[in-house]
Design a protein around this motif. Structure first.
Motif, short mmCIF file in Angstrom:
data_model
loop_
_atom_site.label_atom_id
_atom_site.label_comp_id
_atom_site.label_asym_id
_atom_site.label_seq_id
_atom_site.Cartn_x
_atom_site.Cartn_y
_atom_site.Cartn_z
N TYR A 231 0.83 -1.20 0.00
CA TYR A 231 0.00 0.00 0.00
C TYR A 231 0.87 1.25 0.00
O TYR A 231 0.63 2.19 -0.77
CB TYR A 231 -0.92 -0.02 1.21
CG TYR A 231 -1.82 1.18 1.34
CD1 TYR A 231 -2.79 1.46 0.38
CD2 TYR A 231 -1.72 2.05 2.43
CE1 TYR A 231 -3.62 2.56 0.48
CE2 TYR A 231 -2.55 3.15 2.55
CZ TYR A 231 -3.50 3.40 1.58
OH TYR A 231 -4.33 4.49 1.70
N ARG A 232 1.91 1.28 0.84
CA ARG A 232 2.79 2.44 0.90
C ARG A 232 3.51 2.63 -0.44
O ARG A 232 3.74 3.76 -0.87
CB ARG A 232 3.82 2.28 2.02
CG ARG A 232 3.21 2.31 3.41
CD ARG A 232 2.70 3.68 3.74
NE ARG A 232 2.07 3.71 5.06
CZ ARG A 232 1.40 4.73 5.54
NH1 ARG A 232 1.26 5.82 4.81
NH2 ARG A 232 0.85 4.68 6.74
N TYR A 233 3.88 1.53 -1.07
CA TYR A 233 4.56 1.66 -2.37
C TYR A 233 3.62 2.28 -3.40
O TYR A 233 4.03 3.17 -4.16
CB TYR A 233 5.07 0.31 -2.86
CG TYR A 233 5.76 0.47 -4.21
CD1 TYR A 233 7.00 1.09 -4.28
CD2 TYR A 233 5.14 0.06 -5.39
CE1 TYR A 233 7.62 1.30 -5.51
CE2 TYR A 233 5.75 0.26 -6.61
CZ TYR A 233 7.00 0.88 -6.66
OH TYR A 233 7.60 1.09 -7.88
N ARG A 234 2.37 1.81 -3.44
CA ARG A 234 1.43 2.38 -4.41
C ARG A 234 1.19 3.87 -4.13
O ARG A 234 1.02 4.67 -5.06
CB ARG A 234 0.11 1.61 -4.40
CG ARG A 234 0.21 0.18 -4.91
CD ARG A 234 0.66 0.11 -6.35
NE ARG A 234 0.66 -1.25 -6.86
CZ ARG A 234 1.47 -1.71 -7.80
NH1 ARG A 234 2.38 -0.90 -8.34
NH2 ARG A 234 1.39 -2.96 -8.22
N LEU A 235 1.16 4.25 -2.86
CA LEU A 235 1.04 5.68 -2.53
C LEU A 235 2.23 6.46 -3.10
O LEU A 235 2.07 7.56 -3.63
CB LEU A 235 0.96 5.87 -1.02
CG LEU A 235 -0.34 5.49 -0.32
CD1 LEU A 235 -0.18 5.62 1.20
CD2 LEU A 235 -1.50 6.33 -0.81
N GLY A 236 3.43 5.87 -2.97
CA GLY A 236 4.61 6.52 -3.51
C GLY A 236 4.54 6.66 -5.02
O GLY A 236 4.92 7.70 -5.58
N GLU A 237 4.07 5.61 -5.69
CA GLU A 237 3.89 5.69 -7.13
C GLU A 237 2.91 6.79 -7.51
O GLU A 237 3.13 7.55 -8.46
CB GLU A 237 3.35 4.36 -7.67
CG GLU A 237 4.39 3.31 -7.93
CD GLU A 237 3.79 2.12 -8.68
OE1 GLU A 237 4.52 1.49 -9.46
OE2 GLU A 237 2.60 1.82 -8.46
N ALA A 238 1.79 6.85 -6.77
CA ALA A 238 0.74 7.83 -7.09
C ALA A 238 1.27 9.26 -7.00
O ALA A 238 0.84 10.13 -7.77
CB ALA A 238 -0.45 7.64 -6.15
N ARG A 239 2.21 9.49 -6.08
CA ARG A 239 2.75 10.85 -5.92
C ARG A 239 3.57 11.29 -7.14
O ARG A 239 3.70 12.49 -7.39
CB ARG A 239 3.60 10.93 -4.65
CG ARG A 239 2.78 11.00 -3.37
CD ARG A 239 3.64 11.40 -2.18
NE ARG A 239 4.57 10.35 -1.80
CZ ARG A 239 4.30 9.40 -0.91
NH1 ARG A 239 3.11 9.37 -0.32
NH2 ARG A 239 5.20 8.48 -0.61
N VAL A 240 4.15 10.34 -7.86
CA VAL A 240 4.96 10.69 -9.04
C VAL A 240 4.40 10.01 -10.28
O VAL A 240 5.14 9.66 -11.20
CB VAL A 240 6.44 10.30 -8.83
CG1 VAL A 240 7.07 11.14 -7.73
CG2 VAL A 240 6.59 8.81 -8.50
N ALA A 241 3.08 9.85 -10.33
CA ALA A 241 2.45 9.11 -11.42
C ALA A 241 2.76 9.71 -12.79
O ALA A 241 2.97 8.98 -13.77
CB ALA A 241 0.94 9.05 -11.20
N ASP A 242 2.81 11.04 -12.89
CA ASP A 242 3.10 11.67 -14.18
C ASP A 242 4.49 11.30 -14.68
O ASP A 242 4.69 11.04 -15.88
CB ASP A 242 2.97 13.19 -14.07
CG ASP A 242 1.53 13.65 -13.92
OD1 ASP A 242 0.63 12.82 -14.16
OD2 ASP A 242 1.32 14.82 -13.55
N LEU A 243 5.46 11.28 -13.76
CA LEU A 243 6.82 10.93 -14.15
C LEU A 243 6.90 9.48 -14.62
O LEU A 243 7.55 9.17 -15.62
CB LEU A 243 7.78 11.15 -12.97
CG LEU A 243 7.94 12.59 -12.47
CD1 LEU A 243 8.88 12.61 -11.27
CD2 LEU A 243 8.49 13.48 -13.58
N LEU A 244 6.25 8.57 -13.89
CA LEU A 244 6.29 7.16 -14.25
C LEU A 244 5.56 6.90 -15.56
O LEU A 244 6.05 6.14 -16.42
CB LEU A 244 5.68 6.32 -13.13
CG LEU A 244 6.41 6.36 -11.79
CD1 LEU A 244 5.65 5.56 -10.74
CD2 LEU A 244 7.82 5.84 -11.92
N THR A 245 4.40 7.53 -15.74
CA THR A 245 3.65 7.34 -16.98
C THR A 245 4.45 7.82 -18.18
O THR A 245 4.42 7.20 -19.26
CB THR A 245 2.31 8.10 -16.89
OG1 THR A 245 1.56 7.61 -15.78
CG2 THR A 245 1.49 7.89 -18.16
#
Length: 441
Positions: free
Chosen positions: A115-129
């Motif tokens: 869950y914490r990892y997905r929260l971290g992803e969500a914070r930088v979702a634009d960069l990852l996408t």
């Protein structure tokens, strides 16, 4: 001269041989005393360390108490290793308090809690996408109604799994039309520690980005199809094209950044699209991969990553150069042919079903002596257990075996599937053998 101390913080019991391997190298190369910290240690723990401290890494005050217990030896503690998911954050905090080099404690929680990892992803979702890394939608759930809400929002399917649990335990794939009540019942045992739903990642192939520090390699994962996507094999080297390799390495590095990995080990599980251009992180880990992945690397690349981990912790690791495979290898999970109660004691004395299965597989592919060899075999538990023929998690397997394939007359992936079939037949024969005749006294 006072001996330096290597501090090992926790480990999973199935990896006791790896801890012994780390200890032996610390003794031989660095003249170090090895201190192990884990909860409720046993005699087995005493046999693999010079000193064992009883302390649970899941305690809220673990780092504080650990610092007090080790305070009088602070000057001797020159290196530290965190060797379990449970300790990834608290163990890093302890090492930081003791002044020992360690990867970020603050970001480590993402390598423990999905869950914490997905929260971290969500914070930088634009960069990852922008890097073609899918960021799945997710939600923490605590009730059947919340599960139904997520199902309505994701009618094409999703995954339900514990927020912090390994070995595929509790992972359920929910497809359109599946019974949601039954799916929720399967994750009920994990509610206290947290359960999450994740949007289904539509990519079929799965790999892991493995390594230590800047040294990395790709491992190919073979999973069962259907409701329980359990790992059935890990293969080295991964069979990928160059553009696929670039995609996987890009995703793996970014997962490391999100969880604070820099110098230590990592095992990031990644799914890859059919065209090899897009990827998604299944989960990151700041520890060596399971299923003997580092052993596979030793046989394939000729490098002992356990030794290198200790050397890195002491600050003495030399440049490893480029990893070049000399063969292929796999760890294969071995189950039962039908639902049954099983114990290794059921196998007739003298029977060697894995050796028989490997021999039969070699004959099937026309391999000569030395082309397909057994490097390791072990029963997963000496206890009697009820096992499912369709494994629901790794606890449904009887054993695991490691093989090395030399030459190019067969593909290791095809060999893995054939070996699992041959194992079922060999195990059935071993169970059917008559009991040995007792000699009269």
């Amino acid at each position: 001269m006072t001996r330096p101390i290597l501090l090992i913080v926790d480990y999973n019991l199935s990896r006791i041989d790896e801890v012994r391997h780390l200890r032996d190298h610390a003794h031989a190369r660095h003249g170090a005393t090895v201190v192990l910290i884990r909860a409720a240690p046993t005699e087995a723990d005493d046999s693999i360390a010079d000193e064992v401290i009883d302390l649970d890494p899941l305690r809220d005050d673990f780092a504080e108490i650990g610092e007090k217990l080790l305070g009088d030896r602070r000057e001797r503690i020159r290196a530290g290793i965190v060797f379990s998911d449970n300790a990834v954050r608290s163990g890093a905090e302890l090492l930081e308090r003791l002044g020992v080099p360690v990867d970020s404690p603050r970001l480590a929680e993402g390598a423990f809690s999905k869950y914490r990892y997905r929260l971290g992803e969500a914070r930088v979702a634009d960069l990852l996408t922008a890097q073609r890394i899918m960021v799945p939608a997710f939600a923490e759930i605590a009730s059947l109604d919340q599960l139904r809400d997520f199902a309505r929002a994701h009618p094409d399917g999703f995954v339900v799994k514990p927020a912090a649990e390994g070995n595929n335990r509790g992972v359920v794939v929910v497809r359109p039309g599946d019974d949601l009540t039954a799916a929720f019942a399967e994750v009920l045992p994990y509610l206290e520690g947290g359960v999450i739903c994740e949007e289904f990642i539509p990519y079929r192939r799965e790999y892991s980005y493995d390594g230590l520090g800047s040294l990395a390699f790709l491992t190919e994962k073979i999973s069962a199809r259907g409701r329980y996507p359990v790992e059935i094999a890990q293969v080295l080297p991964a069979g990928v094209d160059e553009h696929e390799r670039a995609t996987l390495e890009r995703a793996g590095r970014q997962a490391n950044w999100l969880v604070g990995q820099c110098d230590g080990p990592f095992h990031n599980e990644i799914k890859l699209s059919d065209d090899g251009l897009c990827a998604a992180i299944v989960e990151p880990n700041r520890r060596p991969g399971g299923m003997k992945i580092w052993s596979l690397a030793r046989w394939v690349y000729g490098i002992d990553l356990h030794h290198r981990w200790v050397d890195t912790a002491f600050g003495t690791a030399a440049d490893a150069g480029r990893l070049v495979p000399g063969c292929s290898a796999a760890t294969v999970m071995l189950g039962v042919g039908s639902d049954r109660s099983f114990s290794p004691d059921d196998v007739a004395a003298g029977a060697e079903p894995f050796a028989d299965a490997v021999r039969a597989t070699a004959e099937r592919f026309g391999l000569t002596d030395g082309e397909l060899t057994v490097t390791e075999f072990s029963w997963l538990s000496p206890e009697r257990r009820h096992l499912h023929a369709v494994a629901r998690d790794n606890a449904d397997f009887t054993a695991q075996g490691c093989i090395v394939l030399r030459g190019d007359r067969a593909d290791i992936r095809t060999v893995v599937h054939a070996l699992r079939e041959a194992w079922s037949d060999a195990l059935d024969r071993a169970l059917a053998l008559p009991a040995p005749v007792r000699k009269a006294r």
